[in-house]
Motif scaffolding. Structure first.
Motif, short mmCIF file in Angstrom:
data_model
loop_
_atom_site.label_atom_id
_atom_site.label_comp_id
_atom_site.label_asym_id
_atom_site.label_seq_id
_atom_site.Cartn_x
_atom_site.Cartn_y
_atom_site.Cartn_z
N GLY B 9 102.31 -11.10 31.06
CA GLY B 9 101.01 -11.39 31.97
C GLY B 9 99.96 -10.91 31.12
O GLY B 9 99.94 -10.95 29.75
N PRO B 10 98.72 -10.49 31.92
CA PRO B 10 98.75 -10.27 33.27
C PRO B 10 98.82 -11.82 33.98
O PRO B 10 98.47 -12.74 33.32
CB PRO B 10 97.43 -9.60 33.50
CG PRO B 10 96.77 -10.05 32.25
CD PRO B 10 97.41 -10.31 31.21
N LEU B 11 99.26 -11.58 35.03
CA LEU B 11 99.32 -12.82 36.17
C LEU B 11 98.21 -12.55 37.28
O LEU B 11 98.09 -11.57 37.82
CB LEU B 11 100.65 -13.15 36.92
CG LEU B 11 100.98 -14.12 37.89
CD1 LEU B 11 100.62 -15.48 37.25
CD2 LEU B 11 102.28 -13.77 38.54
N SER B 12 97.47 -13.47 37.38
CA SER B 12 96.34 -13.61 38.54
C SER B 12 96.52 -14.35 39.17
O SER B 12 96.44 -15.56 39.03
CB SER B 12 94.94 -13.54 37.70
OG SER B 12 93.97 -13.27 38.52
N VAL B 13 96.48 -14.11 40.47
CA VAL B 13 96.54 -15.32 41.81
C VAL B 13 95.48 -14.73 42.70
O VAL B 13 95.14 -13.64 43.07
CB VAL B 13 97.96 -15.41 42.24
CG1 VAL B 13 98.86 -15.70 41.25
CG2 VAL B 13 98.38 -13.99 42.99
N SER B 20 104.49 -16.17 41.38
CA SER B 20 105.92 -16.12 40.77
C SER B 20 106.41 -15.20 39.33
O SER B 20 105.52 -15.53 38.36
CB SER B 20 106.13 -17.58 40.30
OG SER B 20 107.45 -18.00 39.96
N LEU B 21 107.20 -14.46 39.44
CA LEU B 21 107.49 -13.75 38.54
C LEU B 21 108.95 -13.99 37.95
O LEU B 21 109.80 -14.07 38.83
CB LEU B 21 107.33 -12.14 38.90
CG LEU B 21 106.15 -11.75 39.46
CD1 LEU B 21 106.12 -10.40 40.27
CD2 LEU B 21 105.10 -11.52 38.40
N LEU B 74 111.35 -13.26 41.05
CA LEU B 74 110.69 -12.76 42.33
C LEU B 74 109.28 -13.71 42.87
O LEU B 74 108.48 -13.80 42.08
CB LEU B 74 110.27 -11.39 42.22
CG LEU B 74 109.65 -10.78 43.29
CD1 LEU B 74 110.71 -10.55 44.31
CD2 LEU B 74 109.09 -9.45 43.05
N LEU B 75 109.33 -14.03 44.04
CA LEU B 75 108.28 -14.85 44.67
C LEU B 75 107.69 -13.93 45.67
O LEU B 75 108.49 -13.37 46.33
CB LEU B 75 108.77 -16.02 45.29
CG LEU B 75 109.62 -17.18 44.35
CD1 LEU B 75 109.96 -18.32 45.17
CD2 LEU B 75 108.51 -17.53 43.20
N THR B 86 102.24 -3.55 38.76
CA THR B 86 103.23 -3.84 37.55
C THR B 86 104.59 -4.33 38.42
O THR B 86 105.02 -3.20 39.14
CB THR B 86 103.34 -2.90 36.41
OG1 THR B 86 101.97 -2.97 35.91
CG2 THR B 86 104.29 -3.68 35.45
N TYR B 87 105.07 -5.18 38.12
CA TYR B 87 106.40 -5.66 38.70
C TYR B 87 107.44 -5.41 37.57
O TYR B 87 107.40 -6.26 36.45
CB TYR B 87 106.69 -7.03 39.38
CG TYR B 87 105.79 -6.87 40.66
CD1 TYR B 87 104.28 -7.10 40.69
CD2 TYR B 87 106.50 -6.73 41.83
CE1 TYR B 87 103.70 -6.93 41.89
CE2 TYR B 87 105.50 -6.57 43.02
CZ TYR B 87 104.42 -6.74 43.18
OH TYR B 87 103.65 -6.51 44.10
#
Lengths: 114, 111
Positions: B9-13, B20-21, B74-75, B86-87
């Motif tokens: 990432g990072p994932l930003s939503v 969604s990971l 993982l959703l 952090t996942y």
């Protein structure tokens, strides 16, 4: 409270010193672990004990010596500390015989070597 | 090949969206898969475990496992700012029950 507890929470020391971190769990688990989390947040297993028997010993310098006096305790002693040893060290425990073997982590011990 | 791989990432939503990971693993014999969440300065906490192919739902979280593709995801539905963390994907590797973690995906949910 049922938990995995680690002491100390913070440790600041000079290069070359020797230090220990202690871990205790009262969850009735049979397996305990030490993980190291570096500055990039990567969580890497170091050691694991099952019923006081060492079952996992990753490629770790022999300056690191774990010791498990009983199923509920796992200590980590580090000799001749180096700058690269600075990290957060997490203790964890699990009930391996359960099959699911879910790990519960302690709060972590942040080691800073100057 | 690394044992457990995640997009760093990072994932930003935006708030309310689906996050969604994704995670892949190298050991075909692995049977147990986990998602941990780690807030900054805190310890990892388990949010989902999955052992069989398919989907497993728990509240806003759904874990998906495909052993043939060596893929676990993982959703997070209706993402909230409190989900920002952090996942970590974790997989038991080998016979000694070595729980191996991926490098984690940093998720930020924007209000």
């Amino acid at each position: 409270d049922t938990a995995v507890s680690q002491t100390p929470k913070y440790l600041v020391t000079q290069m070359g010193n020797d230090k220990s971190i202690k871990c205790e769990q009262n969850l009735g688990h049979d397996t305990m672990y030490w993980y190291k989390q570096d500055s990039k947040k990567f969580l890497k297993i170091m050691f694991s004990y099952n019923n006081k028997e060492l079952i996992i010993n990753e490629t770790v310098p022999n300056r690191f010596s774990p010791k498990s006096p009983d199923k509920a305790h796992l200590n980590l002693h580090i000799n001749s500390l180096e700058l690269g040893d600075s990290a957060v060290y997490f203790c964890a425990s699990s009930l391996r015989v359960s099959g699911a073997n879910v790990l519960t982590f302690g709060a972590g011990s942040r080691l800073t070597v100057l | 090949q690394k044992e457990v791989e995640q997009n760093s990432g990072p994932l930003s939503v935006p708030e309310g969206a689906i996050a969604s990971l994704n995670c892949t693993y190298s050991d075909r014999g692995s049977q147990s898969f986990f998602w941990y969440r780690q807030y900054s300065g805190k310890s990892p906490e388990l949010i989902m475990s999955i052992y069989s192919n398919g989907d497993k739902e728990d509240g806003r979280f759904t874990a998906q496992l495909n052993k043939a593709s060596q893929y676990v995801s993982l959703l997070i539905r209706d993402s909230q700012p409190s989900d920002s963390a952090t996942y970590l994907c974790a997989v038991f590797i080998g016979s000694n029950y070595k729980l191996t973690f991926g490098k984690g995906t940093l998720l930020t949910v924007n209000p």
